[in-house]
Design an enzyme around this catalytic site. Sequence first.
Site, mmCIF file in Angstrom:
data_model
loop_
_atom_site.group_PDB
_atom_site.id
_atom_site.type_symbol
_atom_site.label_atom_id
_atom_site.label_comp_id
_atom_site.label_asym_id
_atom_site.label_seq_id
_atom_site.Cartn_x
_atom_site.Cartn_y
_atom_site.Cartn_z
ATOM 1 N N ASN A 1 0.863 -1.192 0.000
ATOM 2 C CA ASN A 1 0.000 0.000 0.000
ATOM 3 C C ASN A 1 0.897 1.238 0.000
ATOM 4 O O ASN A 1 1.510 1.553 1.009
ATOM 5 C CB ASN A 1 -0.898 -0.033 1.252
ATOM 6 C CG ASN A 1 -1.724 1.237 1.401
ATOM 7 O OD1 ASN A 1 -1.805 2.056 0.488
ATOM 8 N ND2 ASN A 1 -2.349 1.401 2.561
ATOM 9 N N LYS B 1 -0.004 4.226 -0.180
ATOM 10 C CA LYS B 1 -0.680 5.380 0.440
ATOM 11 C C LYS B 1 -0.509 6.623 -0.446
ATOM 12 O O LYS B 1 -0.457 6.495 -1.666
ATOM 13 C CB LYS B 1 -0.166 5.603 1.859
ATOM 14 C CG LYS B 1 -0.257 4.332 2.709
ATOM 15 C CD LYS B 1 -0.041 4.570 4.163
ATOM 16 C CE LYS B 1 -0.137 3.238 4.917
ATOM 17 N NZ LYS B 1 -0.075 3.362 6.363
ATOM 18 N N HIS C 1 -9.544 1.332 5.184
ATOM 19 C CA HIS C 1 -8.248 1.500 5.859
ATOM 20 C C HIS C 1 -8.448 2.430 7.055
ATOM 21 O O HIS C 1 -9.238 3.380 6.980
ATOM 22 C CB HIS C 1 -7.223 2.080 4.886
ATOM 23 C CG HIS C 1 -5.831 1.993 5.427
ATOM 24 N ND1 HIS C 1 -5.346 2.874 6.367
ATOM 25 C CD2 HIS C 1 -4.822 1.113 5.184
ATOM 26 C CE1 HIS C 1 -4.102 2.531 6.678
ATOM 27 N NE2 HIS C 1 -3.757 1.474 5.969
ATOM 28 N N GLU D 1 -6.800 4.780 8.161
ATOM 29 C CA GLU D 1 -6.572 6.213 7.884
ATOM 30 C C GLU D 1 -7.824 6.852 7.290
ATOM 31 O O GLU D 1 -8.142 8.001 7.576
ATOM 32 C CB GLU D 1 -5.355 6.369 6.955
ATOM 33 C CG GLU D 1 -4.058 6.112 7.710
ATOM 34 C CD GLU D 1 -2.951 5.490 6.870
ATOM 35 O OE1 GLU D 1 -3.031 5.544 5.632
ATOM 36 O OE2 GLU D 1 -2.003 4.948 7.481
ATOM 37 N N GLU E 1 -5.318 -4.787 10.669
ATOM 38 C CA GLU E 1 -4.290 -3.767 10.874
ATOM 39 C C GLU E 1 -4.564 -3.030 12.186
ATOM 40 O O GLU E 1 -5.404 -2.112 12.218
ATOM 41 C CB GLU E 1 -4.297 -2.768 9.732
ATOM 42 C CG GLU E 1 -3.837 -3.328 8.418
ATOM 43 C CD GLU E 1 -3.197 -2.253 7.539
ATOM 44 O OE1 GLU E 1 -2.056 -2.465 7.104
ATOM 45 O OE2 GLU E 1 -3.828 -1.199 7.302
ATOM 46 N N GLY F 1 2.866 2.183 11.110
ATOM 47 C CA GLY F 1 3.930 3.196 11.103
ATOM 48 C C GLY F 1 4.642 3.334 12.432
ATOM 49 O O GLY F 1 5.393 4.283 12.633
ATOM 50 N N SER G 1 3.483 -2.133 10.360
ATOM 51 C CA SER G 1 4.931 -2.204 10.601
ATOM 52 C C SER G 1 5.562 -3.515 10.128
ATOM 53 O O SER G 1 6.471 -4.050 10.752
ATOM 54 C CB SER G 1 5.248 -1.967 12.085
ATOM 55 O OG SER G 1 4.928 -0.631 12.423
HETATM 56 P P1 13P Z 1 3.192 0.464 7.708
HETATM 57 O O1 13P Z 1 3.643 -0.856 7.109
HETATM 58 O O2 13P Z 1 3.941 1.625 7.220
HETATM 59 O O3 13P Z 1 3.094 0.357 9.198
HETATM 60 O O4 13P Z 1 1.705 0.697 7.178
HETATM 61 C C1 13P Z 1 0.775 -0.316 7.302
HETATM 62 C C2 13P Z 1 -0.429 0.039 6.540
HETATM 63 O O5 13P Z 1 -1.187 0.920 6.939
HETATM 64 C C3 13P Z 1 -0.687 -0.685 5.286
HETATM 65 O O6 13P Z 1 -1.995 -0.498 4.844
#
Ligand code: 13P
Length: 264
Positions: A13, A15, A99, A101, A169, A175, A214
Amino acid sequence: MPLARQPPMIVGNWKMHGVTADLAEMGVIARELLERPTSTEVVICPPATLLATASRCLDGTGIATGGQDCDAKDQGAHTGGVSAAMLVDAGARYVLLGHSERRRLDRETNVDVAAKAAAAFRAKLRPILCVGESAAQRQAGRTLAVLRRQVLRSCPPEAGAGRLTVAYEPVWAIGAGATPAPADIEAAHATIREALSRRYGDASASIRVLYGGSVDGANAPQLLQIAGVDGLLVGRASRRAVQFLPVVRAGETAPPPLDYLPTD
Ligand code: 13P
């Protein structure tokens, strides 16, 4: 029909990162996997602006592309909206939905996510539906209840189960450079699978449940050994070939999940 084993799925992803120049990294990933093919299923979800070009670049490489969101409507007066059919037209086979976010920053509810997933199914896209508890929910001991509720409310009843993937997740792990204890991941995945089974019955057996938060080349092998982890959703470590390829390779040595039904 005989039981088939599904390979682990590794999803990148990107993002809101990446411009045309960054497609070179995708080229490196594709070349490497063409030279030494992988048994894992690899999907890359670039930003919407790169999707069509990325899909063309990856055509014939075995790497699929996905969008990062889609509208709940098929078309209409919604400035800025991107429909599921538009993602398909841009070459996508998958779409990330719900997601954390988007749930947090765009205030998407379970009902919104279910409507988007239904739109994805109408367009013959495969949703990768994300669920996960926040730090506060975890501290309050509500993780499993939150996951159960998110799965039951954001997976639409009309799901062709063979087209659905769920990603666990934990919001606090994204992150953060930290992942939950293996036993906690196992319990979360078992709860998600239980909820999927309540939702879709036997058809839920073909749904893969990925872990995300992560993930990197160093922890991927251990994460893929955890019971119930059928693949990984990768953020930061997916944008550079040198970081993403070890995660993909880790999927090749993961124990195959048992008792899966073939997907269409
Ligand atoms: P990270 O791997 O950067 O922690 O992000 C995970 C994520 O949100 C994937 O959708």
